[in-house]
Design a protein around this motif. Structure first.
Motif, PDB file in Angstrom:
ATOM      1  N   ALA A 163       0.844  -1.191   0.000  1.00  0.00           N
ATOM      2  CA  ALA A 163       0.000   0.000   0.000  1.00  0.00           C
ATOM      3  C   ALA A 163       0.882   1.244   0.000  1.00  0.00           C
ATOM      4  CB  ALA A 163      -0.916   0.010   1.219  1.00  0.00           C
ATOM      5  N   TYR A 164       0.344   2.299  -0.595  1.00  0.00           N
ATOM      6  CA  TYR A 164       0.962   3.629  -0.531  1.00  0.00           C
ATOM      7  C   TYR A 164       0.186   4.390   0.536  1.00  0.00           C
ATOM      8  CZ  TYR A 164       1.812   8.487  -1.922  1.00  0.00           C
ATOM      9  OH  TYR A 164       2.136   9.823  -1.925  1.00  0.00           O
ATOM     10  N   GLU A 165       0.864   4.757   1.629  1.00  0.00           N
ATOM     11  CA  GLU A 165       0.182   5.376   2.759  1.00  0.00           C
ATOM     12  C   GLU A 165       0.889   6.642   3.223  1.00  0.00           C
ATOM     13  OE1 GLU A 165      -1.959   1.754   4.940  1.00  0.00           O
ATOM     14  OE2 GLU A 165       0.227   1.687   5.101  1.00  0.00           O
ATOM     15  N   PRO A 166       0.741   7.733   2.463  1.00  0.00           N
ATOM     16  CA  PRO A 166       1.417   8.970   2.853  1.00  0.00           C
ATOM     17  C   PRO A 166       0.983   9.488   4.223  1.00  0.00           C
ATOM     18  CG  PRO A 166      -0.180   9.382   1.109  1.00  0.00           C
ATOM     19  CD  PRO A 166      -0.067   7.899   1.258  1.00  0.00           C
ATOM     20  N   SER A 167      -0.193   9.087   4.680  1.00  0.00           N
ATOM     21  CA  SER A 167      -0.662   9.528   5.999  1.00  0.00           C
ATOM     22  C   SER A 167       0.193   8.951   7.127  1.00  0.00           C
ATOM     23  CB  SER A 167      -2.125   9.119   6.207  1.00  0.00           C
ATOM     24  OG  SER A 167      -2.252   7.711   6.253  1.00  0.00           O
ATOM     25  N   LYS A 168       0.974   7.912   6.847  1.00  0.00           N
ATOM     26  CA  LYS A 168       1.794   7.262   7.870  1.00  0.00           C
ATOM     27  C   LYS A 168       3.289   7.542   7.713  1.00  0.00           C
ATOM     28  CE  LYS A 168      -1.467   3.495   8.470  1.00  0.00           C
ATOM     29  NZ  LYS A 168      -1.689   2.048   8.396  1.00  0.00           N
ATOM     30  N   TYR A 169       3.687   8.273   6.671  1.00  0.00           N
ATOM     31  CA  TYR A 169       5.100   8.481   6.389  1.00  0.00           C
ATOM     32  C   TYR A 169       5.628   9.735   7.065  1.00  0.00           C
ATOM     33  CZ  TYR A 169       4.090   5.330   2.401  1.00  0.00           C
ATOM     34  OH  TYR A 169       3.702   4.291   1.620  1.00  0.00           O
ATOM     35  N   ASP A 170       6.926   9.683   7.412  1.00  0.00           N
ATOM     36  CA  ASP A 170       7.581  10.907   7.850  1.00  0.00           C
ATOM     37  C   ASP A 170       7.862  11.759   6.608  1.00  0.00           C
ATOM     38  OD1 ASP A 170       9.963   9.965   6.603  1.00  0.00           O
ATOM     39  OD2 ASP A 170      10.691   9.105   8.465  1.00  0.00           O
ATOM     40  N   PHE A 206      10.572  12.711   4.998  1.00  0.00           N
ATOM     41  CA  PHE A 206      11.516  12.171   4.018  1.00  0.00           C
ATOM     42  C   PHE A 206      10.892  11.025   3.231  1.00  0.00           C
ATOM     43  CE2 PHE A 206      14.841   9.095   2.883  1.00  0.00           C
ATOM     44  CZ  PHE A 206      15.538   9.881   1.966  1.00  0.00           C
ATOM     45  N   ARG A 207      10.298  10.071   3.945  1.00  0.00           N
ATOM     46  CA  ARG A 207       9.699   8.921   3.265  1.00  0.00           C
ATOM     47  C   ARG A 207       8.555   9.367   2.351  1.00  0.00           C
ATOM     48  NH1 ARG A 207       8.791   3.250   5.945  1.00  0.00           N
ATOM     49  NH2 ARG A 207      11.014   3.530   5.892  1.00  0.00           N
ATOM     50  N   ARG A 208       7.789  10.325   2.811  1.00  0.00           N
ATOM     51  CA  ARG A 208       6.683  10.820   1.984  1.00  0.00           C
ATOM     52  C   ARG A 208       7.210  11.405   0.673  1.00  0.00           C
ATOM     53  NH1 ARG A 208       1.487  14.174   4.072  1.00  0.00           N
ATOM     54  NH2 ARG A 208       0.271  13.728   2.221  1.00  0.00           N
ATOM     55  N   ARG A 233       6.328   9.600  -2.830  1.00  0.00           N
ATOM     56  CA  ARG A 233       5.550  10.367  -3.821  1.00  0.00           C
ATOM     57  C   ARG A 233       6.224  10.295  -5.188  1.00  0.00           C
ATOM     58  NH1 ARG A 233       1.817  14.449  -2.095  1.00  0.00           N
ATOM     59  NH2 ARG A 233       2.373  15.649  -3.943  1.00  0.00           N
ATOM     60  N   ARG A 234       7.533  10.385  -5.210  1.00  0.00           N
ATOM     61  CA  ARG A 234       8.261  10.316  -6.486  1.00  0.00           C
ATOM     62  C   ARG A 234       8.120   8.937  -7.128  1.00  0.00           C
ATOM     63  NH1 ARG A 234      12.921  14.143  -7.306  1.00  0.00           N
ATOM     64  NH2 ARG A 234      13.478  12.473  -8.721  1.00  0.00           N
ATOM     65  N   ILE A 235       8.214   7.900  -6.308  1.00  0.00           N
ATOM     66  CA  ILE A 235       8.096   6.534  -6.827  1.00  0.00           C
ATOM     67  C   ILE A 235       6.694   6.297  -7.374  1.00  0.00           C
ATOM     68  CG2 ILE A 235       8.063   4.093  -6.166  1.00  0.00           C
ATOM     69  CD1 ILE A 235      10.336   4.807  -4.158  1.00  0.00           C
ATOM     70  N   ILE A 236       5.695   6.644  -6.603  1.00  0.00           N
ATOM     71  CA  ILE A 236       4.309   6.403  -7.027  1.00  0.00           C
ATOM     72  C   ILE A 236       3.950   7.253  -8.237  1.00  0.00           C
ATOM     73  CG2 ILE A 236       1.875   6.631  -6.342  1.00  0.00           C
ATOM     74  CD1 ILE A 236       3.293   4.166  -5.216  1.00  0.00           C
ATOM     75  N   ALA A 237       4.424   8.487  -8.277  1.00  0.00           N
ATOM     76  CA  ALA A 237       4.139   9.354  -9.428  1.00  0.00           C
ATOM     77  C   ALA A 237       4.670   8.738 -10.716  1.00  0.00           C
ATOM     78  CB  ALA A 237       4.742  10.735  -9.208  1.00  0.00           C
ATOM     79  N   ALA A 238       5.812   8.081 -10.639  1.00  0.00           N
ATOM     80  CA  ALA A 238       6.391   7.447 -11.830  1.00  0.00           C
ATOM     81  C   ALA A 238       5.687   6.128 -12.170  1.00  0.00           C
ATOM     82  CB  ALA A 238       7.880   7.194 -11.606  1.00  0.00           C
ATOM     83  N   LYS A 239       5.302   5.364 -11.151  1.00  0.00           N
ATOM     84  CA  LYS A 239       4.739   4.030 -11.377  1.00  0.00           C
ATOM     85  C   LYS A 239       3.230   4.045 -11.625  1.00  0.00           C
ATOM     86  CE  LYS A 239       8.575   1.784 -10.575  1.00  0.00           C
ATOM     87  NZ  LYS A 239       9.269   1.068 -11.612  1.00  0.00           N
TER      88      LYS A 239
END
Length: 178
Positions: free
Chosen positions: A126-133, A135-137, A141-147
């Motif tokens: 899962a992609y869960e930006p609500s749980k990321y710090d 840096f991880r967010r 975001r870059r990975i998901i935007a590309a994929k």
């Protein structure tokens, strides 16, 4: 059949998958012990007929608690039917390079721990930006935007294919109980 399910989870998707698996197997009449590997302590795997370990991939590795458990229990895990649930966003896509990367991670894991799982199921996470710090967010975001360019990067999105996971687990259980 008595099964041990141990998991390592960072944001919670692997835990959700492990609990789903436990519920499904108990519903089929099996006895299941579920444990977060970070809280498991010493476990006598000889009490179980089979073991399922689950962990997520982060920066090219599984959580260290999984590696430590697998290394300590390598002989017992090898002697019983075993399954590794490898949870990652790479498993959600069809990119050949990502899948080769997952194979490399598995190979490195087996070499480092001395345990080669009898079977591996690659599970989309899962992609869960609500749980990321922060840096991880940014990185995710870059990975998901590309994929997955259609995804709204501000909202959580689950990629786990529950029907496919159920089918793979059912097939594994059928194989080890015959």
């Amino acid at each position: 059949m008595k099964l041990f399910i141990g998991y390592a989870s960072t944001e919670g998707q692997t835990q959700k998958i492990a609990r789903h698996l436990m519920d499904r197997l108990v519903g089929q009449g099996h006895s299941v012990e579920l444990s977060a590997l970070s809280e498991a302590g010493p476990i006598d795997l000889s009490r179980f007929d089979a073991a399922v370990l689950g962990a997520s991939v982060h920066v090219g590795h599984y959580q260290s608690v999984l590696s430590g458990f697998a290394e300590a229990q390598a002989d017992k895990l090898t002697a019983m039917p075993s399954l590794l649930l490898s949870v990652s966003l790479a498993a959600a896509g069809h990119d050949a390079e990502d899948w080769r990367g997952l194979e490399t991670i598995l190979s490195d894991f087996a070499q480092a721990t001395g345990w080669t799982p009898a079977e591996v199921v690659q599970v989309a996470g899962a992609y869960e930006p609500s749980k990321y710090d922060v840096f991880r967010r940014f990185v995710m975001r870059r990975i998901i935007a590309a994929k997955d360019p259609e995804t709204d990067l501000d909202w959580d999105k689950e990629y786990t294919d529950w029907d496919a996971l159920n089918a793979q687990i059912d097939a594994w259980v059928a194989k080890i109980t015959t």
